[in-house]
Design an enzyme around this catalytic site. Structure first.
Site, PDB file in Angstrom:
ATOM      1  CE  LYS A  96      -3.842   2.613   8.710  1.00 60.66           C
ATOM      2  NZ  LYS A  96      -4.314   1.935   7.712  1.00 60.66           N
ATOM      3  CG  ASN A  97      -1.830  -1.018   7.759  1.00 55.49           C
ATOM      4  OD1 ASN A  97      -2.772  -0.287   7.984  1.00 55.49           O
ATOM      5  ND2 ASN A  97      -0.870  -0.832   6.927  1.00 55.49           N
ATOM      6  CB  CYS A 139      -7.885   4.343  -3.031  1.00 49.04           C
ATOM      7  SG  CYS A 139      -6.740   4.714  -1.887  1.00 49.04           S
ATOM      8  NE  ARG A 165      -4.317   0.426  -1.635  1.00 47.32           N
ATOM      9  CZ  ARG A 165      -4.029   1.035  -0.555  1.00 47.32           C
ATOM     10  NH1 ARG A 165      -4.860   2.144  -0.192  1.00 47.32           N
ATOM     11  NH2 ARG A 165      -3.578   0.121   0.240  1.00 47.32           N
ATOM     12  CG  ASP A 190       2.021   2.114   3.950  1.00 50.56           C
ATOM     13  OD1 ASP A 190       1.699   2.283   2.998  1.00 50.56           O
ATOM     14  OD2 ASP A 190       1.524   1.139   4.893  1.00 50.56           O
TER      15      ASP A 190
HETATM   16  C1  UD1 Z   1      -1.854  -2.944   2.725  1.00 47.90           C
HETATM   17  C2  UD1 Z   1      -1.531  -1.646   3.588  1.00 47.90           C
HETATM   18  C3  UD1 Z   1      -0.899  -0.604   3.020  1.00 47.90           C
HETATM   19  C4  UD1 Z   1       0.256  -0.778   2.452  1.00 47.90           C
HETATM   20  C5  UD1 Z   1       0.245  -2.086   1.387  1.00 47.90           C
HETATM   21  C6  UD1 Z   1       1.328  -2.420   0.767  1.00 47.90           C
HETATM   22  C7  UD1 Z   1      -3.446  -2.377   5.324  1.00 47.90           C
HETATM   23  C8  UD1 Z   1      -4.753  -1.944   5.591  1.00 47.90           C
HETATM   24  N1  UD1 Z   1      -2.844  -1.368   4.295  1.00 47.90           N
HETATM   25  O1  UD1 Z   1      -2.780  -2.333   1.441  1.00 47.90           O
HETATM   26  O2  UD1 Z   1      -0.958   0.414   4.090  1.00 47.90           O
HETATM   27  O3  UD1 Z   1       0.732   0.343   1.616  1.00 47.90           O
HETATM   28  O4  UD1 Z   1      -0.559  -3.585   2.085  1.00 47.90           O
HETATM   29  O5  UD1 Z   1       2.398  -2.791   1.992  1.00 47.90           O
HETATM   30  O6  UD1 Z   1      -2.925  -3.384   5.608  1.00 47.90           O
HETATM   31  N2  UD1 Z   1      -3.298  -5.787  -5.883  1.00 47.90           N
HETATM   32  C9  UD1 Z   1      -4.038  -6.327  -6.791  1.00 47.90           C
HETATM   33  N3  UD1 Z   1      -5.074  -7.074  -6.727  1.00 47.90           N
HETATM   34  C10 UD1 Z   1      -5.431  -7.430  -5.342  1.00 47.90           C
HETATM   35  C11 UD1 Z   1      -4.594  -6.811  -4.394  1.00 47.90           C
HETATM   36  C12 UD1 Z   1      -3.576  -6.149  -4.660  1.00 47.90           C
HETATM   37  O7  UD1 Z   1      -3.710  -6.029  -7.981  1.00 47.90           O
HETATM   38  O8  UD1 Z   1      -6.371  -8.254  -5.255  1.00 47.90           O
HETATM   39  C13 UD1 Z   1      -2.152  -4.985  -6.043  1.00 47.90           C
HETATM   40  C14 UD1 Z   1      -2.183  -3.569  -5.534  1.00 47.90           C
HETATM   41  O9  UD1 Z   1      -2.989  -2.673  -6.309  1.00 47.90           O
HETATM   42  C15 UD1 Z   1      -0.668  -3.167  -5.054  1.00 47.90           C
HETATM   43  C16 UD1 Z   1      -0.051  -4.385  -4.588  1.00 47.90           C
HETATM   44  O10 UD1 Z   1      -1.004  -5.555  -5.238  1.00 47.90           O
HETATM   45  O11 UD1 Z   1      -0.350  -2.527  -6.316  1.00 47.90           O
HETATM   46  C17 UD1 Z   1       0.038  -4.595  -3.282  1.00 47.90           C
HETATM   47  O12 UD1 Z   1      -1.170  -4.308  -2.618  1.00 47.90           O
HETATM   48  P1  UD1 Z   1      -1.650  -5.015  -1.244  1.00 47.90           P
HETATM   49  O13 UD1 Z   1      -0.448  -5.284  -0.570  1.00 47.90           O
HETATM   50  O14 UD1 Z   1      -2.662  -6.030  -1.511  1.00 47.90           O
HETATM   51  O15 UD1 Z   1      -2.272  -3.687  -0.280  1.00 47.90           O
HETATM   52  P2  UD1 Z   1      -3.245  -3.466   0.734  1.00 47.90           P
HETATM   53  O16 UD1 Z   1      -3.416  -5.150   1.603  1.00 47.90           O
HETATM   54  O17 UD1 Z   1      -4.522  -2.906  -0.008  1.00 47.90           O
END
Ligand code: UD1
Length: 417
Positions: A22-23, A115, A120, A304
């Site tokens: 999915k991801n 969420c 996030r 995850d």
């Molecule tokens: C993706 C995955 C999710 C997984 C996560 C971490 C998808 C669709 N989802 O989520 O299943 O749990 O990676 O492996 O691929 N953050 C910020 N600012 C930002 C972006 C992120 O502070 O602009 C923080 C988030 O709150 C979190 C950390 O960075 O604490 C990691 O998040 P991120 O790697 O971006 O997760 P997703 O891409 O949302």
């Protein structure tokens, strides 16, 4: 709404097949916005997040046709608006920002909002795209983004964000000049997206490492591409074998990408052996021992898989300390596991699990995708009947979960709530 009704106490045995990731499929689908021609993707899982993405792509001007696990996408005249009705159900919608800016210089995307597993934010995505020349304003819950032209830039992320790295990979592929991403996410799904972009003509080096170099090109063409198998689904099946003291042959299993999970399960006493043709055998003959786990960015233990391994600890020997270092509010499953008799204490980002001899079936509520998987796992190992409510979360990320698990010995049925 639907629920799953699980008769616990059955040992799983036999072959089970992992679907496409999915991801990985989500960012790759968004990347088709960048392509001038048609793309055909294989190994696309049949999930609600995928159909939401195809609907969103349609709104943005990309026609798609799904046929089994193959999806054909043909970009047409692009439109900039990702509406709230679609974005609110799927946070990954923010991934259309980079491609829309790169193709048409504007995007209007509903803010993904909160969420269940934490705040996030998307601040890193925006900061990095601003570094390439985009500007943003907030208007009635939407991000209005625009740029004259995206220029290559040196970008250092504050943390390795998966979605942020993906958005920037897509934007930079069509930008003018070179972009360097520092502190980039190294997750296999980021690599799969980069490999897809390369197959469309992008010039990317360093994917899978912390520093990625992208030379912008004028145009990307479509491609035929097979999405990688889902490492989290595969990891969930490994835990399913462990928690039912079963013996599974997992087909289409991304073994190399699951190393951190396999290391922990082996430390607990499980037998895991890679076989030929992408198959892995996972066998558990006795009660396992608890170990400590800290979630980390790849190649560390994936956040995850935290909820699933917690379910396993609740039934293992000894006690385990789980530290969740990625998301601040990712222990929503603890309360529900406790309803089944689990002994878990949470303090901030740490959970201490004391293994028990058994769990008892109970009605429980799924709060997010991976939390739901942990409740299904616990339900399969518990005595009596477990009802997992609100399984729409599960359907976002696991293809035909009850059909797959029933084929190897589980007794799970879907019923109206
Ligand atoms: C993706 C995955 C999710 C997984 C996560 C971490 C998808 C669709 N989802 O989520 O299943 O749990 O990676 O492996 O691929 N953050 C910020 N600012 C930002 C972006 C992120 O502070 O602009 C923080 C988030 O709150 C979190 C950390 O960075 O604490 C990691 O998040 P991120 O790697 O971006 O997760 P997703 O891409 O949302």
């Amino acid at each position: 709404m639907e629920k799953l009704v699980i008769e616990g106490g059955r040992r799983l045995e036999g072959a089970i097949r992992v679907s496409g990731s999915k991801n990985a499929a989500l960012p790759i689908l968004f990347a088709t916005i960048l392509c001038a021609g048609e793309t055909t993707l294989g190994n696309v899982p049949a999930l609600r997040d995928i159909s939401t993405t195809l609907r969103l792509l349609g709104t943005l001007g990309c026609e798609s046709v799904k046929d089994g696990d193959r999806v054909r996408v043909r970009p047409g005249r692009l439109a900039p608006e990702a509406p709230y009705e679609l974005v609110r159900t799927m946070r990954a919608s923010a991934l259309c920002l980079g491609p829309l800016l790169a193709r048409i210089g504007r995007a209007r995307v509903a803010l993904p909002g909160g969420c269940a597993i934490g705040a996030r934010p998307v601040d890193q995505h925006l900061k990095a795209l601003a570094g390439m020349g985009a500007s943003f304003e907030l208007d009635a819950g939407y991000i209005n983004a625009s740029c004259d032209c995206l220029r290559g830039a040196r970008i250092a992320f504050d943390m390795p964000t998966v979605g942020g790295t993906e958005n920037l990979l897509m934007a930079a592929s069509l930008a003018k000049g070179e972009t360097v991403l520092e502190n980039a996410a190294r997750e296999p799904e980021v690599v799969d997206l980069a490999n897809f972009l390369v197959s469309c003509g992008a010039r990317i080096e360093g994917q899978g490492e912390s520093v990625i170099h992208i030379q912008g090109v004028d145009e990307l063409h479509g491609a035929n591409y097979e999405v990688m198998p889902d490492r989290i689904e595969a990891g969930t099946f490994l835990v399913a074998a462990a928690i039912t003291q079963g013996d599974l042959e997992i087909e289409n299993c991304p073994y190399a990408e699951l190393e951190a999970v396999c290391v922990k399960l082996r430390e607990m006493g499980m037998e895991i052996s890679p076989l030929a043709d992408g198959r892995v055998r996972a066998r558990c003959q006795s009660r396992l021992e608890c170990v400590d786990v800290k979630t980390q960015p790849f190649p560390g233990f994936p956040t995850d898989m935290q909820a699933q391994i917690m379910a396993l600890f609740t039934l293992s020997e000894g006690s385990a300390v789980i530290e969740e270092s990625i998301f601040e509010n990712r222990f929503m499953h603890v309360q529900e596991l406790a309803r089944m008799g689990a002994d878990i204490r949470v303090s901030g980002r740490t959970a201490i699990v004391k293994g028990r001899e058994g769990l008892t079936g109970a009605p429980v509520m799924a709060s997010d995708l991976r939390a739901s998987a942990s409740l299904v796992l616990a339900g399969m190992a518990a005595s009596g009947v477990t009802e997992v409510l609100r399984i729409y979360h599960l359907d976002r990320g696991y293809e035909s979960i009850e059909r797959k698990l029933n084929a190897v010995g589980a007794n799970i049925r879907r019923a109206p709530e």
